[in-house]
Design an enzyme around this catalytic site. Structure first.
Site, PDB file in Angstrom:
ATOM      1  N   GLN A 236      -9.781 -17.881  16.059  1.00  0.00           N
ATOM      2  CA  GLN A 236     -10.209 -19.103  15.483  1.00  0.00           C
ATOM      3  C   GLN A 236     -10.618 -19.321  14.035  1.00  0.00           C
ATOM      4  OE1 GLN A 236     -13.570 -20.848  17.595  1.00  0.00           O
ATOM      5  NE2 GLN A 236     -14.446 -20.120  15.591  1.00  0.00           N
ATOM      6  N   GLY A 237     -10.436 -19.655  13.129  1.00  0.00           N
ATOM      7  CA  GLY A 237      -9.927 -19.602  11.657  1.00  0.00           C
ATOM      8  C   GLY A 237     -11.045 -21.246  11.785  1.00  0.00           C
ATOM      9  N   TYR A 238     -12.725 -20.890  11.447  1.00  0.00           N
ATOM     10  CA  TYR A 238     -13.854 -21.619  10.900  1.00  0.00           C
ATOM     11  C   TYR A 238     -14.258 -21.061  10.154  1.00  0.00           C
ATOM     12  CZ  TYR A 238     -14.133 -24.900  15.013  1.00  0.00           C
ATOM     13  OH  TYR A 238     -13.444 -25.946  16.159  1.00  0.00           O
ATOM     14  N   SER A 239     -14.850 -20.235  10.490  1.00  0.00           N
ATOM     15  CA  SER A 239     -16.065 -19.668   9.345  1.00  0.00           C
ATOM     16  C   SER A 239     -15.203 -18.910   7.447  1.00  0.00           C
ATOM     17  CB  SER A 239     -17.283 -18.238   9.717  1.00  0.00           C
ATOM     18  OG  SER A 239     -17.897 -18.803  10.694  1.00  0.00           O
TER      19      SER A 239
ATOM     20  N   SER B 265     -12.711 -13.080  14.491  1.00  0.00           N
ATOM     21  CA  SER B 265     -12.487 -11.773  16.314  1.00  0.00           C
ATOM     22  C   SER B 265     -10.908 -12.191  16.576  1.00  0.00           C
ATOM     23  CB  SER B 265     -12.856 -12.521  17.261  1.00  0.00           C
ATOM     24  OG  SER B 265     -14.547 -12.713  16.670  1.00  0.00           O
TER      25      SER B 265
ATOM     26  N   GLU C 243     -17.556 -23.600  24.236  1.00  0.00           N
ATOM     27  CA  GLU C 243     -17.663 -22.317  23.626  1.00  0.00           C
ATOM     28  C   GLU C 243     -18.619 -21.428  24.814  1.00  0.00           C
ATOM     29  OE1 GLU C 243     -17.888 -19.121  19.320  1.00  0.00           O
ATOM     30  OE2 GLU C 243     -18.495 -21.172  19.717  1.00  0.00           O
TER      31      GLU C 243
ATOM     32  N   SER D 296     -26.364 -19.525  12.948  1.00  0.00           N
ATOM     33  CA  SER D 296     -27.542 -19.335  13.195  1.00  0.00           C
ATOM     34  C   SER D 296     -28.510 -19.992  14.283  1.00  0.00           C
ATOM     35  CB  SER D 296     -28.144 -18.983  11.643  1.00  0.00           C
ATOM     36  OG  SER D 296     -28.346 -20.111  11.297  1.00  0.00           O
TER      37      SER D 296
END
Length: 383
Positions: free
Chosen positions: A115-118, A151, A235, A360
């Site tokens: 996953q390429g989010y953050s 991850s 998720e 968060s």
């Protein structure tokens, strides 16, 4: 909907237990294990109606599979992100061609995803994404930027990337959800991140003009925010119930440690142990209720708040019940592993991040306040 387990579900549970008991002991490296699961039809449960998965399974049976997998101590899944995040997202937002191309390889364990989010500076505040994707005259996007906390990036064949395709856009506007192949030497670099546990579960990923085909845009150009938010809802789905099985096993080991050390005789410790048990039961029934009703607005955020804080408190309790012995352990000196942690120490250190990653606590509370309770939106740009 009254979410309960039927006689058919109980029979399915026995089938799952029998298969796992026969195969888990001989589980090999993670990619081979994914293929074993796929060959037996255990990946993509519930996708069969569209012709993309293996077995046809009801929602309750998907819960049964997730719970039994966690309960028997089966290996961590390398295919989790593809099966539980990208798969449902493609079923909801993908084209028929995208479903036909990407779902079958996930279902047989042949292609793994990350996953390429953050990004640095755009983690919980995902709308601050700066990775850009420029469309060339040949119909190919060039993706440039950096992702972090990724991850399985070292194992993955593909990455779904949230990138900015409109250079003049801000915040959640102008974002696009792209499917990017990871095998692009010179255009994609993966660097492991060493954590304070001594392990490297996450990675930095650098994109330097990485190619993504225009037909691999999910939901249409500029619709990335809608697709990304839908994925984050998946998720927190069935997999949270499997996560709770793991939590229950960890709690059981903490209770055993409290009995061995004599800490269970302390009424304060005993009260904390009972509270952890009760809160875990509440989380389970709340998750079952939410699934049974098809999902509630804000439910993913509420679930994340509950389990993040719970798991962090369990890590603290794991240290408390051991007393001074919690601060020492086996030492293994080597350049790759300067120290070795036992299970409880790893739980304590890793769980410090539970209230940060995946959004968060502050972000989850804001979502609940604004989108569920209807409170005034938080002012932007106020110092």
């Amino acid at each position: 909907m009254d979410f309960g387990f039927t006689a058919e579900d109980r029979a399915f549970r026995e089938e799952v237990r029998a298969w796992l008991s026969e195969h888990v002991a001989g589980a090999q490296e993670r990619r081979t294990w994914e293929r074993t699961l796929g060959k037996a039809g255990w990946i993509g449960l519930g996708w069969a109606e569209g012709g993309y998965g293996n077995r046809s399974a009801t929602l309750t049976q998907q819960v049964v599979w997730a719970e039994e997998y966690a309960r028997c101590g089966a290996p961590p899944r390398s295919g989790h992100i593809g099966e539980n995040l990208l798969g449902p997202t493609l079923l909801a937002h993908g084209t028929d061609e995208q479903k036909a191309r990407f779902l079958p390889p996930i279902a047989v364990g042949e292609e793994l995803w990350c996953q390429g989010y953050s990004e640095p500076g755009a983690g919980s505040d995902l709308a601050g994404v700066r990775t850009k994707a420029d469309l060339g005259s040949d119909g190919t996007y060039r993706v440039t930027g950096q992702k972090i906390w990724t991850s399985l990036a070292r194992e993955a064949d593909w990455c779904f990337v949230l990138a900015r395709t409109d250079p003049d856009s801000t915040r959640h506007h102008g974002l696009t959800f792209l499917l990017v192949p990871m095998d692009q030497p010179g255009r994609i670099e993966v660097r492991p991140i060493r954590q304070m546990t001594g392990t490297s579960d996450f990675n930095e990923v650098f994109f330097d003009g990485a190619h993504a085909r225009v037909e691999h845009v999910v939901g249409g150009e500029g619709a990335g925010w809608t697709v990304a938010m839908g994925l984050l809802g998946f998720e927190r789905g069935v997999s949270t119930l499997a996560q709770q099985i793991g939590f229950a096993q960890e709690l059981g080991r903490v209770v055993e440690a409290a009995v061995r050390s004599g800490a269970v005789g302390d009424p304060v410790v005993r009260e904390r142990l009972v509270r952890q048990w009760a809160e875990l039961r509440v989380m389970r029934w709340n998750a079952l209720r939410t699934l049974g009703r098809g999902g509630d607005a804000g439910a993913p955020s509420a679930a994340k708040l509950l389990w993040g804080g719970w798991h962090q408190r369990l890590g603290e309790l794991a240290m408390q019940v051991r007393g001074a012995a919690a601060g020492v352990g086996p030492v293994q000196w080597s350049p790759s592993a300067p120290y070795e942690l036992d299970e409880a120490q790893h739980l304590f250190l890793f769980s410090r991040a539970d209230t940060i990653y995946g959004g968060s606590d502050q972000i989850q509370r804001t979502i609940i306040a604004e989108r569920v309770l209807g409170l005034p939106r938080e002012p932007k740009g106020v110092v």
